[in-house]
Write a protein that holds these residues in place. Sequence first.
Motif, PDB file in Angstrom:
ATOM      1  N   CYS A  31      43.786  84.286  27.749  1.00 30.53           N
ATOM      2  CA  CYS A  31      42.433  83.800  28.027  1.00 30.53           C
ATOM      3  C   CYS A  31      42.323  83.527  29.524  1.00 30.53           C
ATOM      4  O   CYS A  31      42.973  82.625  30.044  1.00 30.53           O
ATOM      5  CB  CYS A  31      42.133  82.529  27.241  1.00 30.53           C
ATOM      6  SG  CYS A  31      40.516  81.837  27.662  1.00 30.53           S
ATOM      7  N   MET A  33      39.788  82.338  30.987  1.00 26.52           N
ATOM      8  CA  MET A  33      38.997  81.116  31.238  1.00 26.52           C
ATOM      9  C   MET A  33      39.907  79.910  31.433  1.00 26.52           C
ATOM     10  O   MET A  33      39.595  79.010  32.197  1.00 26.52           O
ATOM     11  CB  MET A  33      38.045  80.831  30.064  1.00 26.52           C
ATOM     12  CG  MET A  33      36.856  81.762  29.965  1.00 26.52           C
ATOM     13  SD  MET A  33      35.713  81.651  31.346  1.00 26.52           S
ATOM     14  CE  MET A  33      34.904  80.075  31.028  1.00 26.52           C
ATOM     15  N   CYS A  34      41.015  79.854  30.692  1.00 25.90           N
ATOM     16  CA  CYS A  34      41.853  78.645  30.741  1.00 25.90           C
ATOM     17  C   CYS A  34      43.335  78.960  30.928  1.00 25.90           C
ATOM     18  O   CYS A  34      44.157  78.049  30.936  1.00 25.90           O
ATOM     19  CB  CYS A  34      41.661  77.839  29.455  1.00 25.90           C
ATOM     20  SG  CYS A  34      42.407  78.632  28.012  1.00 25.90           S
ATOM     21  N   TRP A  36      45.371  80.310  28.825  1.00 24.44           N
ATOM     22  CA  TRP A  36      46.168  80.222  27.608  1.00 24.44           C
ATOM     23  C   TRP A  36      46.720  81.601  27.238  1.00 24.44           C
ATOM     24  O   TRP A  36      46.027  82.611  27.369  1.00 24.44           O
ATOM     25  CB  TRP A  36      45.313  79.686  26.450  1.00 24.44           C
ATOM     26  CG  TRP A  36      46.057  79.553  25.141  1.00 24.44           C
ATOM     27  CD1 TRP A  36      46.970  78.605  24.805  1.00 24.44           C
ATOM     28  CD2 TRP A  36      45.937  80.419  23.992  1.00 24.44           C
ATOM     29  NE1 TRP A  36      47.430  78.815  23.526  1.00 24.44           N
ATOM     30  CE2 TRP A  36      46.824  79.915  23.003  1.00 24.44           C
ATOM     31  CE3 TRP A  36      45.185  81.559  23.708  1.00 24.44           C
ATOM     32  CZ2 TRP A  36      46.961  80.520  21.755  1.00 24.44           C
ATOM     33  CZ3 TRP A  36      45.315  82.156  22.463  1.00 24.44           C
ATOM     34  CH2 TRP A  36      46.208  81.636  21.495  1.00 24.44           C
ATOM     35  N   CYS A  46      39.157  81.219  21.711  1.00 27.30           N
ATOM     36  CA  CYS A  46      40.385  80.748  22.330  1.00 27.30           C
ATOM     37  C   CYS A  46      40.657  79.348  21.794  1.00 27.30           C
ATOM     38  O   CYS A  46      39.813  78.461  21.924  1.00 27.30           O
ATOM     39  CB  CYS A  46      40.224  80.698  23.846  1.00 27.30           C
ATOM     40  SG  CYS A  46      41.589  79.823  24.633  1.00 27.30           S
ATOM     41  N   CYS A  49      40.485  76.600  24.890  1.00 31.36           N
ATOM     42  CA  CYS A  49      39.231  76.203  25.565  1.00 31.36           C
ATOM     43  C   CYS A  49      38.005  76.498  24.725  1.00 31.36           C
ATOM     44  O   CYS A  49      36.888  76.207  25.134  1.00 31.36           O
ATOM     45  CB  CYS A  49      39.121  76.872  26.929  1.00 31.36           C
ATOM     46  SG  CYS A  49      38.775  78.643  26.873  1.00 31.36           S
ATOM     47  N   SER A  51      36.575  79.227  24.069  1.00 33.39           N
ATOM     48  CA  SER A  51      35.677  80.274  24.569  1.00 33.39           C
ATOM     49  C   SER A  51      35.556  81.428  23.578  1.00 33.39           C
ATOM     50  O   SER A  51      36.469  81.719  22.815  1.00 33.39           O
ATOM     51  CB  SER A  51      36.190  80.813  25.908  1.00 33.39           C
ATOM     52  OG  SER A  51      37.454  81.432  25.742  1.00 33.39           O
TER      53      SER A  51
END
Length: 241
Positions: A31, A33-34, A36, A46, A49, A51
């Motif tokens: 991910c 975005m974060c 992970w 996810c 986060c 998402s």
Amino acid sequence: MASILYYYNRFRTRLTNKINTHIYSGNKVHCEMCEWHGSKFPKGRCPNCNSLPRTRLIAFAVNHFKLNQQQQVRLLHIAPNRAEMKYMSETFNFNNGGQYDRLDILPKYKINIVQDLTKLQIEDEQYDLIIIWHVLEHIPNDYKAISEMYRVLRPGGKALVSVPIVPFDREITYEDDTIPKEKYKEIHSHPDHCRSCGLDYYKRFETIGFNTEEIKVIALPPQTINKYGLSEKHVAWLFAK
Ligand SMILES: [Zn+2]
């Protein structure tokens, strides 16, 4: 009552996600975005986060277009959600003359500019970057919104944009301003979408004066789509002034 339900659902989502970060530990998916890493995105989300694919496409596009490599950025983020705001704060350098403005038409959590995008009270050429993700399909006078974005960007500034394409292979944007709002769900597949955007939607930006770069997820290698948990239905554009 509504707020108790809201907090209960939020608690339940967080607990489920916490458990899922362990169940789906691994190194197959990432991910952006974060940051992970795991074995899969359960139900597309996810677990770290929360998402969804459409949000993860923001981070994918930021990396793809190398937007986070500037020393300082003046960013206008339109109608952001919490996860997006967290990502922007951790990804961009807003020090030394940078700025992170978060605009919405209504006062909301962490919004610092409450204005109508079609009537901005912002001086010309204020921003290096604008991000607007799945918002323009809600705005009837989107040409005015796009020209306002053009006006407040500095020359060479960029706008990172996505809208839902409904259905995902629609070529030509369909819009008819005589359609009443009660019919939006039936005709545009969403009660608040005033048009069905097509793959030609970027042309509205070119009409205003922007140049276009495009990511069509469906054209990416399948390994990339799987690794970053993207959806083949989505498109992102980078417009340059
Ligand atoms: Zn994540």
